[in-house]
Design a protein around this motif. Structure first.
Motif, PDB file in Angstrom:
ATOM      1  N   GLU A   1       7.978  47.364  52.624  1.00 35.94           N
ATOM      2  CA  GLU A   1       8.031  47.774  53.959  1.00 35.94           C
ATOM      3  C   GLU A   1       6.405  48.479  54.339  1.00 35.94           C
ATOM      4  OE1 GLU A   1      10.600  51.426  53.800  1.00 35.94           O
ATOM      5  OE2 GLU A   1      12.336  50.144  53.183  1.00 35.94           O
ATOM      6  N   GLY A   2       5.664  48.960  53.528  1.00 34.48           N
ATOM      7  CA  GLY A   2       4.335  49.222  53.974  1.00 34.48           C
ATOM      8  C   GLY A   2       3.385  48.021  54.474  1.00 34.48           C
ATOM      9  N   ALA A   3       4.051  46.911  53.997  1.00 35.25           N
ATOM     10  CA  ALA A   3       3.043  45.497  54.490  1.00 35.25           C
ATOM     11  C   ALA A   3       3.271  45.402  55.995  1.00 35.25           C
ATOM     12  CB  ALA A   3       3.292  44.564  53.867  1.00 35.25           C
ATOM     13  N   LEU A   4       4.653  46.166  56.425  1.00 34.40           N
ATOM     14  CA  LEU A   4       4.815  45.963  57.989  1.00 34.40           C
ATOM     15  C   LEU A   4       4.081  46.987  58.836  1.00 34.40           C
ATOM     16  CD1 LEU A   4       8.685  45.394  58.078  1.00 34.40           C
ATOM     17  CD2 LEU A   4       6.920  43.622  58.149  1.00 34.40           C
ATOM     18  N   PRO A   5       3.681  46.559  60.115  1.00 43.16           N
ATOM     19  CA  PRO A   5       3.113  47.527  60.875  1.00 43.16           C
ATOM     20  C   PRO A   5       3.663  48.778  61.159  1.00 43.16           C
ATOM     21  CG  PRO A   5       3.115  45.532  61.914  1.00 43.16           C
ATOM     22  CD  PRO A   5       3.469  45.389  60.655  1.00 43.16           C
ATOM     23  N   GLU A   6       3.378  49.828  61.543  1.00 39.20           N
ATOM     24  CA  GLU A   6       4.198  51.467  61.813  1.00 39.20           C
ATOM     25  C   GLU A   6       5.008  50.712  63.221  1.00 39.20           C
ATOM     26  OE1 GLU A   6       2.539  54.989  62.005  1.00 39.20           O
ATOM     27  OE2 GLU A   6       0.952  54.486  60.238  1.00 39.20           O
ATOM     28  N   VAL A   7       4.532  50.078  64.097  1.00 43.88           N
ATOM     29  CA  VAL A   7       5.133  49.856  65.171  1.00 43.88           C
ATOM     30  C   VAL A   7       5.156  48.216  65.402  1.00 43.88           C
ATOM     31  CG1 VAL A   7       4.959  49.683  67.860  1.00 43.88           C
ATOM     32  CG2 VAL A   7       4.272  51.655  66.665  1.00 43.88           C
ATOM     33  N   LEU A   8       6.527  47.674  65.295  1.00 49.69           N
ATOM     34  CA  LEU A   8       6.632  46.330  65.302  1.00 49.69           C
ATOM     35  C   LEU A   8       6.736  45.395  66.755  1.00 49.69           C
ATOM     36  CD1 LEU A   8       9.330  46.429  62.539  1.00 49.69           C
ATOM     37  CD2 LEU A   8       7.145  45.669  62.228  1.00 49.69           C
ATOM     38  N   LYS A   9       6.245  44.296  66.952  1.00 51.08           N
ATOM     39  CA  LYS A   9       6.418  43.693  67.999  1.00 51.08           C
ATOM     40  C   LYS A   9       7.152  42.313  67.624  1.00 51.08           C
ATOM     41  CE  LYS A   9       1.881  42.340  67.627  1.00 51.08           C
ATOM     42  NZ  LYS A   9       0.752  42.567  67.404  1.00 51.08           N
ATOM     43  N   SER A  10       7.708  41.462  68.691  1.00 49.29           N
ATOM     44  CA  SER A  10       8.397  40.416  68.289  1.00 49.29           C
ATOM     45  C   SER A  10       7.829  39.433  67.527  1.00 49.29           C
ATOM     46  CB  SER A  10       8.812  39.783  69.688  1.00 49.29           C
ATOM     47  OG  SER A  10       7.765  39.375  70.362  1.00 49.29           O
ATOM     48  N   SER A  11       6.534  39.192  67.482  1.00 50.43           N
ATOM     49  CA  SER A  11       5.658  38.303  66.574  1.00 50.43           C
ATOM     50  C   SER A  11       5.711  38.841  65.106  1.00 50.43           C
ATOM     51  CB  SER A  11       4.261  38.105  67.099  1.00 50.43           C
ATOM     52  OG  SER A  11       3.584  39.391  67.041  1.00 50.43           O
ATOM     53  N   ASP A  12       6.021  39.932  64.908  1.00 53.22           N
ATOM     54  CA  ASP A  12       6.199  40.615  63.531  1.00 53.22           C
ATOM     55  C   ASP A  12       7.762  40.440  62.990  1.00 53.22           C
ATOM     56  OD1 ASP A  12       3.707  41.876  63.300  1.00 53.22           O
ATOM     57  OD2 ASP A  12       4.616  43.431  64.683  1.00 53.22           O
ATOM     58  N   VAL A  13       8.645  40.259  63.632  1.00 51.13           N
ATOM     59  CA  VAL A  13       9.865  40.199  63.154  1.00 51.13           C
ATOM     60  C   VAL A  13      10.537  38.672  63.221  1.00 51.13           C
ATOM     61  CG1 VAL A  13      10.498  42.787  63.402  1.00 51.13           C
ATOM     62  CG2 VAL A  13      11.174  41.221  65.153  1.00 51.13           C
ATOM     63  N   VAL A  14      10.176  37.975  64.348  1.00 56.51           N
ATOM     64  CA  VAL A  14      10.530  36.587  64.308  1.00 56.51           C
ATOM     65  C   VAL A  14      10.616  35.895  62.999  1.00 56.51           C
ATOM     66  CG1 VAL A  14      10.365  34.356  65.486  1.00 56.51           C
ATOM     67  CG2 VAL A  14      10.539  36.464  66.867  1.00 56.51           C
ATOM     68  N   PRO A  15       9.264  36.032  62.332  1.00 60.44           N
ATOM     69  CA  PRO A  15       9.431  35.223  60.926  1.00 60.44           C
ATOM     70  C   PRO A  15      10.514  35.704  60.107  1.00 60.44           C
ATOM     71  CG  PRO A  15       7.133  35.824  61.698  1.00 60.44           C
ATOM     72  CD  PRO A  15       8.203  36.429  62.617  1.00 60.44           C
TER      73      PRO A  15
ATOM     74  N   CYS B   1       9.280  48.228  68.275  1.00 60.73           N
ATOM     75  CA  CYS B   1      10.176  48.925  67.600  1.00 60.73           C
ATOM     76  C   CYS B   1       9.557  49.769  66.491  1.00 60.73           C
ATOM     77  CB  CYS B   1      11.269  48.351  67.203  1.00 60.73           C
ATOM     78  SG  CYS B   1      12.581  49.346  66.274  1.00 60.73           S
ATOM     79  N   ASP B   2       9.818  51.082  66.314  1.00 61.37           N
ATOM     80  CA  ASP B   2       9.126  51.744  65.157  1.00 61.37           C
ATOM     81  C   ASP B   2       9.820  50.999  63.966  1.00 61.37           C
ATOM     82  OD1 ASP B   2       8.074  54.289  63.718  1.00 61.37           O
ATOM     83  OD2 ASP B   2      10.231  54.199  63.301  1.00 61.37           O
ATOM     84  N   ARG B   3       8.667  51.068  62.757  1.00 62.28           N
ATOM     85  CA  ARG B   3       9.250  50.192  61.395  1.00 62.28           C
ATOM     86  C   ARG B   3      10.326  50.964  60.956  1.00 62.28           C
ATOM     87  NH1 ARG B   3       4.454  50.683  57.465  1.00 62.28           N
ATOM     88  NH2 ARG B   3       5.115  52.995  57.703  1.00 62.28           N
ATOM     89  N   GLY B   4      10.554  52.164  60.828  1.00 59.59           N
ATOM     90  CA  GLY B   4      11.571  52.705  60.061  1.00 59.59           C
ATOM     91  C   GLY B   4      12.931  52.535  60.833  1.00 59.59           C
ATOM     92  N   THR B   5      12.867  52.570  62.249  1.00 55.37           N
ATOM     93  CA  THR B   5      14.111  52.324  62.992  1.00 55.37           C
ATOM     94  C   THR B   5      14.561  50.749  62.813  1.00 55.37           C
ATOM     95  OG1 THR B   5      13.427  54.020  64.909  1.00 55.37           O
ATOM     96  CG2 THR B   5      14.863  52.145  65.342  1.00 55.37           C
ATOM     97  N   PHE B   6      13.542  50.000  62.807  1.00 61.04           N
ATOM     98  CA  PHE B   6      13.970  48.578  62.584  1.00 61.04           C
ATOM     99  C   PHE B   6      14.615  48.318  61.294  1.00 61.04           C
ATOM    100  CE2 PHE B   6      12.743  44.235  61.046  1.00 61.04           C
ATOM    101  CZ  PHE B   6      13.523  43.529  61.876  1.00 61.04           C
ATOM    102  N   LEU B   7      14.110  49.024  60.323  1.00 57.52           N
ATOM    103  CA  LEU B   7      14.407  48.926  58.784  1.00 57.52           C
ATOM    104  C   LEU B   7      15.904  49.503  58.791  1.00 57.52           C
ATOM    105  CD1 LEU B   7      11.027  49.306  56.957  1.00 57.52           C
ATOM    106  CD2 LEU B   7      12.524  47.332  57.065  1.00 57.52           C
ATOM    107  N   ALA B   8      16.059  50.730  59.373  1.00 57.80           N
ATOM    108  CA  ALA B   8      17.449  51.381  59.252  1.00 57.80           C
ATOM    109  C   ALA B   8      18.411  50.619  59.942  1.00 57.80           C
ATOM    110  CB  ALA B   8      17.369  52.704  60.071  1.00 57.80           C
ATOM    111  N   TRP B   9      18.002  49.752  61.108  1.00 54.79           N
ATOM    112  CA  TRP B   9      18.976  48.930  61.715  1.00 54.79           C
ATOM    113  C   TRP B   9      19.654  47.679  60.648  1.00 54.79           C
ATOM    114  CZ3 TRP B   9      18.137  43.685  63.787  1.00 54.79           C
ATOM    115  CH2 TRP B   9      19.062  43.302  64.598  1.00 54.79           C
TER     116      TRP B   9
END
Length: 87
Positions: free
Chosen positions: A25-39, A68-76
């Motif tokens: 989880e720590g490798a992800l930015p605190e605020v994710l954008k689509s380019s972070d999660v599409v991969p 999206c906030d990293r924690g919110t995305f991971l919780a989802w």
């Protein structure tokens, strides 16, 4: 990307596994954008979930910027896996 018939719970498990492969989880930015999660999710699943307004976070305009906030995305993602784990 998983086959089209793959349920969201399995897709979420694969995305969480990909996050672990990247360093957790720590490798992800605190605020994710689509380019972070599409991969992690695949363009098809991401676009479909965004179009149906299933994605957490905010979308500036239809077809536009997603954040999206990293924690919110991971919780989802974890919530989606609840269908498999029964928790």
């Amino acid at each position: 990307m998983p086959p089209h018939g793959t349920p969201p719970s399995a897709r979420a498990q694969q995305a969480l596994a990909a996050i672990e492969e990247l360093g957790g989880e720590g490798a992800l930015p605190e605020v994710l954008k689509s380019s972070d999660v599409v991969p992690l999710m695949g363009r098809g699943w991401f676009s479909h979930a965004l179009r149906l307004r299933l994605m957490p976070g905010m979308q500036a305009r239809p077809g536009g910027v997603w954040r999206c906030d990293r924690g919110t995305f991971l919780a989802w993602l974890r919530k989606l896996t609840d269908n498999v784990h029964g928790s």
